[in-house]
Design a protein around this motif. Structure first.
Motif, PDB file in Angstrom:
ATOM      1  N   LEU A   1      -8.361  -9.337 -28.863  1.00  0.00           N
ATOM      2  CA  LEU A   1      -7.147 -10.304 -29.139  1.00  0.00           C
ATOM      3  C   LEU A   1      -6.815 -10.325 -30.424  1.00  0.00           C
ATOM      4  N   LYS A   2      -5.219 -10.462 -30.480  1.00  0.00           N
ATOM      5  CA  LYS A   2      -4.639 -10.370 -31.720  1.00  0.00           C
ATOM      6  C   LYS A   2      -4.303 -11.871 -32.007  1.00  0.00           C
ATOM      7  N   VAL A   3      -4.460 -12.269 -33.167  1.00  0.00           N
ATOM      8  CA  VAL A   3      -4.148 -13.503 -33.859  1.00  0.00           C
ATOM      9  C   VAL A   3      -2.579 -13.735 -33.855  1.00  0.00           C
ATOM     10  N   ILE A   4      -1.802 -14.526 -33.305  1.00  0.00           N
ATOM     11  CA  ILE A   4      -0.699 -14.852 -33.462  1.00  0.00           C
ATOM     12  C   ILE A   4      -0.070 -16.067 -33.806  1.00  0.00           C
ATOM     13  N   GLY A   5      -1.091 -16.899 -33.987  1.00  0.00           N
ATOM     14  CA  GLY A   5      -0.844 -18.409 -34.107  1.00  0.00           C
ATOM     15  C   GLY A   5      -0.617 -18.588 -35.805  1.00  0.00           C
ATOM     16  N   ALA A   6      -0.161 -19.637 -36.158  1.00  0.00           N
ATOM     17  CA  ALA A   6      -0.043 -19.723 -37.579  1.00  0.00           C
ATOM     18  C   ALA A   6      -1.215 -20.591 -38.033  1.00  0.00           C
ATOM     19  N   LEU A   7      -1.182 -20.527 -39.555  1.00  0.00           N
ATOM     20  CA  LEU A   7      -2.307 -21.244 -40.232  1.00  0.00           C
ATOM     21  C   LEU A   7      -2.431 -22.556 -39.538  1.00  0.00           C
ATOM     22  N   ASN A   8      -3.798 -23.038 -39.372  1.00  0.00           N
ATOM     23  CA  ASN A   8      -4.136 -24.193 -38.807  1.00  0.00           C
ATOM     24  C   ASN A   8      -3.989 -24.647 -37.516  1.00  0.00           C
ATOM     25  N   THR A   9      -3.783 -23.489 -36.795  1.00  0.00           N
ATOM     26  CA  THR A   9      -3.779 -23.523 -35.245  1.00  0.00           C
ATOM     27  C   THR A   9      -5.251 -22.926 -34.721  1.00  0.00           C
ATOM     28  N   SER A  10      -5.419 -23.250 -33.467  1.00  0.00           N
ATOM     29  CA  SER A  10      -6.944 -22.890 -33.002  1.00  0.00           C
ATOM     30  C   SER A  10      -6.541 -22.742 -31.258  1.00  0.00           C
ATOM     31  N   SER A  11      -7.741 -21.981 -31.092  1.00  0.00           N
ATOM     32  CA  SER A  11      -7.806 -21.740 -29.620  1.00  0.00           C
ATOM     33  C   SER A  11      -9.280 -21.728 -29.113  1.00  0.00           C
ATOM     34  N   PRO A  12      -9.651 -22.534 -28.188  1.00  0.00           N
ATOM     35  CA  PRO A  12     -10.853 -21.948 -27.299  1.00  0.00           C
ATOM     36  C   PRO A  12     -10.825 -20.561 -26.591  1.00  0.00           C
ATOM     37  N   VAL A  13     -11.952 -19.874 -26.490  1.00  0.00           N
ATOM     38  CA  VAL A  13     -11.970 -18.800 -25.655  1.00  0.00           C
ATOM     39  C   VAL A  13     -13.108 -19.257 -24.575  1.00  0.00           C
ATOM     40  N   LYS A  14     -12.659 -19.506 -23.115  1.00  0.00           N
ATOM     41  CA  LYS A  14     -13.602 -20.000 -22.555  1.00  0.00           C
ATOM     42  C   LYS A  14     -13.931 -19.322 -21.220  1.00  0.00           C
ATOM     43  N   PHE A  15     -15.005 -19.521 -20.518  1.00  0.00           N
ATOM     44  CA  PHE A  15     -15.299 -18.833 -19.485  1.00  0.00           C
ATOM     45  C   PHE A  15     -14.941 -20.052 -18.270  1.00  0.00           C
ATOM     46  N   ILE A  16     -14.142 -19.677 -17.483  1.00  0.00           N
ATOM     47  CA  ILE A  16     -13.825 -20.822 -16.575  1.00  0.00           C
ATOM     48  C   ILE A  16     -13.714 -20.171 -15.004  1.00  0.00           C
ATOM     49  N   GLN A  17     -13.661 -21.320 -14.249  1.00  0.00           N
ATOM     50  CA  GLN A  17     -13.296 -20.793 -12.778  1.00  0.00           C
ATOM     51  C   GLN A  17     -12.013 -21.441 -12.497  1.00  0.00           C
ATOM     52  N   LYS A  18     -11.211 -20.417 -11.977  1.00  0.00           N
ATOM     53  CA  LYS A  18      -9.836 -20.484 -11.805  1.00  0.00           C
ATOM     54  C   LYS A  18      -9.525 -20.104 -10.073  1.00  0.00           C
ATOM     55  N   LEU A  19      -9.543 -20.998  -9.363  1.00  0.00           N
ATOM     56  CA  LEU A  19      -9.477 -20.452  -8.156  1.00  0.00           C
ATOM     57  C   LEU A  19      -8.206 -19.671  -7.809  1.00  0.00           C
ATOM     58  N   PRO A  20      -8.589 -18.655  -7.103  1.00  0.00           N
ATOM     59  CA  PRO A  20      -9.336 -18.188  -5.766  1.00  0.00           C
ATOM     60  C   PRO A  20     -10.829 -17.636  -6.508  1.00  0.00           C
ATOM     61  N   VAL A  21     -10.671 -17.454  -8.016  1.00  0.00           N
ATOM     62  CA  VAL A  21     -11.943 -16.941  -8.526  1.00  0.00           C
ATOM     63  C   VAL A  21     -12.943 -17.706  -8.900  1.00  0.00           C
TER      64      VAL A  21
END
Length: 272
Positions: free
Chosen positions: A124-144
């Motif tokens: 992944l490339k960081v494109i957000g500004a300083l003091n931003t954030s993002s979770p990177v999560k394992f999820i269930q997104k139907l139909p998967v």
């Protein structure tokens, strides 16, 4: 009973206990926690596993905030037969979702790797500004579905997301946050109705003050099929999404965002 017989029985019992113990080991998927990430830096996010023994299939969706992180690719495949075809990455750069769906080449024995092994790497490339954030999560997104199948004895056991340990990742841009701190991803009060829907769905939310709200709808492949931005007054307000705005019936993900707040919900259109 002879000594040889006792040794043989003891060996068999030990083997059985060891097998039971190994099969009882929880399946864990983990991503790293990254602090002080610099804007424009490229992050290597290894997906590591424990208890990945005799696995015949595994599937889940990885999600992140596409305004903070931009998908580049997946690489460093470390499972027999794993390759680019096991990922649906066509729209991942825009949507913030990528699907992982793996089936072992040998379904009689499955795939096994040592604990703490990397099975693939998310870049992944960081494109957000300083003091931003993002979770990177394992999820269930139907139909998967988020699930793993494992060979245990002569049976194949399916583990759902509730039986899998998920150590989600996180990226803090230009600052440090405690890994134990709860990271909120759904912090906008939001009501969805009716759901499933045939003609239209209402998304009602409440704002503490007037703000610009962006909403987008993502299909199961990760493609953004609808996106809009508008100013809304303080208080309870809402968005109406007509089924005619969607390309097909089926599952979609609605993402509503304002400032550092966000809400994510699954919506289902059952008739077109």
């Amino acid at each position: 009973m002879s000594l040889v017989t006792r040794i043989a029985i003891t060996s068999v019992l030990f083997f059985l206990l060891l097998t039971i113990r190994l099969s009882a080991q929880p399946i864990t998927f983990s991503l790293p926690f990254v602090n002080n990430a610099a804007p424009n830096v490229i992050l290597n996010m290894p997906v590591k596993v424990t208890g990945f023994d005799s696995i015949t299939s595994a599937q889940f969706v990885l999600s992140w905030d596409p305004q903070v992180l931009k998908f580049l690719t997946v690489d460093s495949y470390n499972l027999p037969g794993l390759g680019a075809d096991d990922f649906n990455a066509t729209f991942a750069a825009d949507s913030g979702f990528v699907r992982f769906a793996y089936e072992a080449a040998n379904l009689d024995f499955g795939a096994s790797v040592p604990d703490n092994s990397t099975i693939f790497r998310l870049r992944l490339k960081v494109i957000g500004a300083l003091n931003t954030s993002s979770p990177v999560k394992f999820i269930q997104k139907l139909p998967v579905y988020y699930e793993v199948s494992r060979i245990e004895g002569t049976s194949s056991i399916i583990y759902s997301d509730t039986a899998i340990v998920s150590d989600h990742g996180f990226v803090a841009v230009g600052y440090t946050v405690d890994a134990q701190e709860e990271i909120l991803e759904n912090n906008i009060p939001l009501e969805i109705f009716p759901n499933p829907f045939s003609e239209a769905v209402n998304a009602v939310f409440e704002l503490q003050k007037a703000a610009e709200v962006e909403y987008s709808i993502v299909d199961p492949t990760g493609k953004v099929v609808l996106k809009n931005k508008k100013w809304y007054p303080a208080g309870k307000t809402g968005i109406v999404i007509e089924s005619t705005a969607l390309p097909n019936k089926g599952y979609y993900t609605l993402i509503i965002r304002t400032g550092d707040q966000k809400a994510i919900r699954q919506i289902i259109c059952f008739e077109k």
